[in-house]
Design an enzyme around this catalytic site. Structure first.
Site, mmCIF file in Angstrom:
data_model
loop_
_atom_site.group_PDB
_atom_site.id
_atom_site.type_symbol
_atom_site.label_atom_id
_atom_site.label_comp_id
_atom_site.label_asym_id
_atom_site.label_seq_id
_atom_site.Cartn_x
_atom_site.Cartn_y
_atom_site.Cartn_z
ATOM 1 C CG HIS A 68 -1.936 1.066 1.203
ATOM 2 N ND1 HIS A 68 -3.196 0.900 0.688
ATOM 3 C CD2 HIS A 68 -1.876 2.353 1.627
ATOM 4 C CE1 HIS A 68 -3.862 2.028 0.794
ATOM 5 N NE2 HIS A 68 -3.076 2.929 1.365
ATOM 6 C CD GLU A 71 -2.445 1.345 -4.400
ATOM 7 O OE1 GLU A 71 -3.418 1.508 -5.137
ATOM 8 O OE2 GLU A 71 -2.505 0.727 -3.315
ATOM 9 C CG HIS A 72 -0.459 5.913 -1.060
ATOM 10 N ND1 HIS A 72 -1.394 6.913 -1.195
ATOM 11 C CD2 HIS A 72 -1.116 4.854 -0.539
ATOM 12 C CE1 HIS A 72 -2.559 6.476 -0.756
ATOM 13 N NE2 HIS A 72 -2.418 5.226 -0.353
#
Length: 85
Positions: A68, A71-72
Protein backbone atom coordinates in the site's frame (compact mmCIF):
# COMPACT_ATOMS: atom_id res chain seq x y z
CA UNK A 1 13.46 -14.48 -23.18
CA UNK A 2 10.97 -17.27 -23.47
CA UNK A 3 7.85 -16.31 -25.47
CA UNK A 4 4.82 -18.61 -25.58
CA UNK A 5 1.75 -18.02 -27.76
CA UNK A 6 -1.50 -18.96 -26.02
CA UNK A 7 -4.44 -19.50 -28.36
CA UNK A 8 -8.11 -19.44 -27.42
CA UNK A 9 -10.27 -21.77 -29.46
CA UNK A 10 -13.42 -20.18 -28.00
CA UNK A 11 -12.54 -16.50 -28.56
CA UNK A 12 -10.59 -17.19 -31.75
CA UNK A 13 -7.63 -15.02 -30.74
CA UNK A 14 -4.34 -15.37 -28.92
CA UNK A 15 -1.97 -13.63 -26.55
CA UNK A 16 1.68 -14.05 -25.64
CA UNK A 17 3.33 -14.95 -22.35
CA UNK A 18 6.84 -13.53 -22.13
CA UNK A 19 9.21 -14.71 -19.40
CA UNK A 20 11.84 -11.99 -19.01
CA UNK A 21 15.35 -12.88 -17.72
CA UNK A 22 14.67 -10.66 -14.66
CA UNK A 23 11.94 -13.09 -13.56
CA UNK A 24 9.09 -10.79 -14.62
CA UNK A 25 6.25 -12.50 -16.50
CA UNK A 26 4.64 -10.27 -19.14
CA UNK A 27 1.39 -10.93 -21.01
CA UNK A 28 0.93 -9.21 -24.39
CA UNK A 29 -2.55 -9.19 -25.94
CA UNK A 30 -2.37 -7.56 -29.38
CA UNK A 31 -5.73 -6.36 -30.69
CA UNK A 32 -5.85 -5.79 -34.44
CA UNK A 33 -7.50 -2.53 -35.45
CA UNK A 34 -7.13 -0.86 -32.03
CA UNK A 35 -5.18 2.39 -31.68
CA UNK A 36 -4.84 2.53 -27.88
CA UNK A 37 -2.46 0.63 -25.62
CA UNK A 38 -2.93 -0.26 -21.96
CA UNK A 39 -0.73 -1.91 -19.37
CA UNK A 40 -1.45 -3.49 -16.01
CA UNK A 41 1.28 -4.42 -13.58
CA UNK A 42 0.80 -6.98 -10.83
CA UNK A 43 3.25 -8.52 -8.43
CA UNK A 44 3.30 -11.05 -5.61
CA UNK A 45 4.57 -8.48 -3.13
CA UNK A 46 2.88 -7.19 0.01
CA UNK A 47 -0.55 -8.04 1.43
CA UNK A 48 -0.26 -11.79 2.11
CA UNK A 49 3.05 -12.06 0.22
CA UNK A 50 5.43 -10.65 2.84
CA UNK A 51 8.16 -13.31 2.73
CA UNK A 52 10.29 -14.15 -0.29
CA UNK A 53 13.82 -14.91 -1.40
CA UNK A 54 15.85 -13.52 -4.26
CA UNK A 55 17.56 -16.13 -6.43
CA UNK A 56 17.13 -18.80 -3.76
CA UNK A 57 18.91 -16.72 -1.08
CA UNK A 58 17.87 -15.97 2.49
CA UNK A 59 14.19 -15.39 3.26
CA UNK A 60 13.38 -11.67 3.42
CA UNK A 61 10.35 -10.47 5.40
CA UNK A 62 8.86 -7.06 4.56
CA UNK A 63 6.55 -5.09 6.89
CA UNK A 64 2.77 -5.34 6.64
CA UNK A 65 1.39 -2.49 4.53
CA UNK A 66 4.46 -2.19 2.28
CA UNK A 67 2.46 -2.75 -0.93
CA UNK A 68 0.00 0.00 0.00
CA UNK A 69 2.87 2.36 0.84
CA UNK A 70 4.63 1.66 -2.47
CA UNK A 71 1.35 2.16 -4.35
CA UNK A 72 1.18 5.70 -2.94
CA UNK A 73 4.86 6.35 -3.71
CA UNK A 74 4.33 5.22 -7.30
CA UNK A 75 1.90 8.08 -7.97
CA UNK A 76 3.55 10.73 -5.80
CA UNK A 77 4.93 13.85 -7.47
CA UNK A 78 7.70 16.18 -6.26
CA UNK A 79 4.97 18.40 -4.82
CA UNK A 80 3.73 15.45 -2.75
CA UNK A 81 0.37 15.31 -4.53
CA UNK A 82 -0.49 12.09 -6.36
CA UNK A 83 -2.72 14.00 -8.78
CA UNK A 84 -0.29 16.75 -9.88
CA UNK A 85 2.22 15.94 -12.60
Amino acid sequence: MNITEIKSEIAGDSYYKVEHPSGLTIFVYPKEGYTSSYAIFGTRYGSINTKFSVNGGDIITVPDGIAHYLEHKLFESEEGDAFVR
